[in-house]
Design an enzyme around this catalytic site. Structure first.
Site: not given
Ligand code: ARG
Length: 273
Positions: A89, A135, A224-227
């Site tokens: 993603h 993913d 968010q941002g760690d993905s």
């Molecule tokens: N989807 C998020 C991103 O794009 C990462 C989410 C991870 N969330 C978590 N609770 N571990 O950065």
């Protein structure tokens, strides 16, 4: 990039109690959240969420993805001098020629380290959206990056996925669920969660393609941002930050792509010229 529309995965087959909040959390992906003005940052959760600043020199496989404007929007892991494993993603968020990879830069406000362009993107063929699994993606860089790389977990690493194994998540993402991005690399220790426990937390959890990590009481997590960034056990990449219901919530561990499942597909995706 607009917020991922909830309608894109409604489908109508899911009971109402599923999905809604997880979807809301998922909606805040990649570029979307980069563009968001942070809401009130919770002072209670100062880090990755619940971690601490860590040195990129000690974890030089930890890299981040930038857009055209040099804005960080995801993480990644250097697995060879020219390859970065990230989330599908994240790789999907922009055309390859608008993606950049930054290595060896502790603080996003500096210009230290190396910036590489992306020559080629491989996305797991099974990938549709993070909650359906697969993913994971590999970016082939346009130059060699002379940093220490991570091992990619394979079949022989089953023990590293056992419940309770201490893993480390790294990234430049939000330091609280509705907080701000970190300017500096952060890391946090999170135990691998048993498949049964993760199934109870999420109907979408698939033990074949995902692995969960976090504490029952929450408090420590990716956000968010760690993905796309690494979940490590020692020098081995076992997971890729993928999704979760909010961040660091009790009973809602972080969900990671199970790297060992995809390892046979990851090799030989790029020609090293
Ligand atoms: N989807 C998020 C991103 O794009 C990462 C989410 C991870 N969330 C978590 N609770 N571990 O950065």
């Amino acid at each position: 990039m607009p917020v991922m529309p909830a309608s894109s995965r409604s489908g109508g087959v899911r009971p109402a109690r599923r999905g809604a909040s997880v979807l809301a959390a998922l909606a805040l992906t990649a570029l979307t959240s980069a563009a968001l003005v942070p809401a009130t940052a919770s002072a209670a959760e100062p880090y990755v969420v619940g971690g601490e600043e860590t040195s990129v020199a000690d974890h030089s496989y930890a890299v981040y993805l930038v857009d055209d404007d040099g804005r960080q929007f995801c993480g990644g892991t250097l697995t060879s001098s020219r390859e970065v494993v990230t989330a599908a993603h994240c790789a999907d968020a922009l055309p390859a020629d608008e993606l950049g990879v930054v290595a060896g830069r502790q603080d996003t406000r500096t210009d230290r380290g190396i910036e590489a362009g992306v020559r080629d993107v491989w996305v797991a063929p099974s990938y549709q959206d993070p909650m359906s699994g697969g993913d994971i993606a590999v970016l082939s860089l346009d130059r060699a990056v002379p940093y220490r790389t991570a091992q990619v977990a394979d079949d022989s690493d089953a023990a590293k996925y056992r419940a309770g194994t201490e893993a480390t998540v790294l990234g430049w993402g939000r330091t609280a669920e509705s907080g701000e991005r970190s300017n500096t690399l952060r890391s946090a220790e999170v135990p691998v969660v048993a498949a049964d426990t993760c199934s109870e937390a999420y109907d979408e959890y698939d033990p074949e393609t995902m692995v969960c990590a976090g504490y029952p009481e929450g408090g420590t997590d990716a956000c968010q941002g760690d993905s796309g960034g690494p979940l490590m056990v020692g020098d081995t990449l076992i997971g890729v930050v993928s999704w979760g219901d909010g961040c660091a919530r009790p009973g809602k561990p972080g969900v990671y792509t199970r790297v060992s499942t995809f390892e046979p597909q990851l090799g030989g995706q790029s020609v090293d010229t």
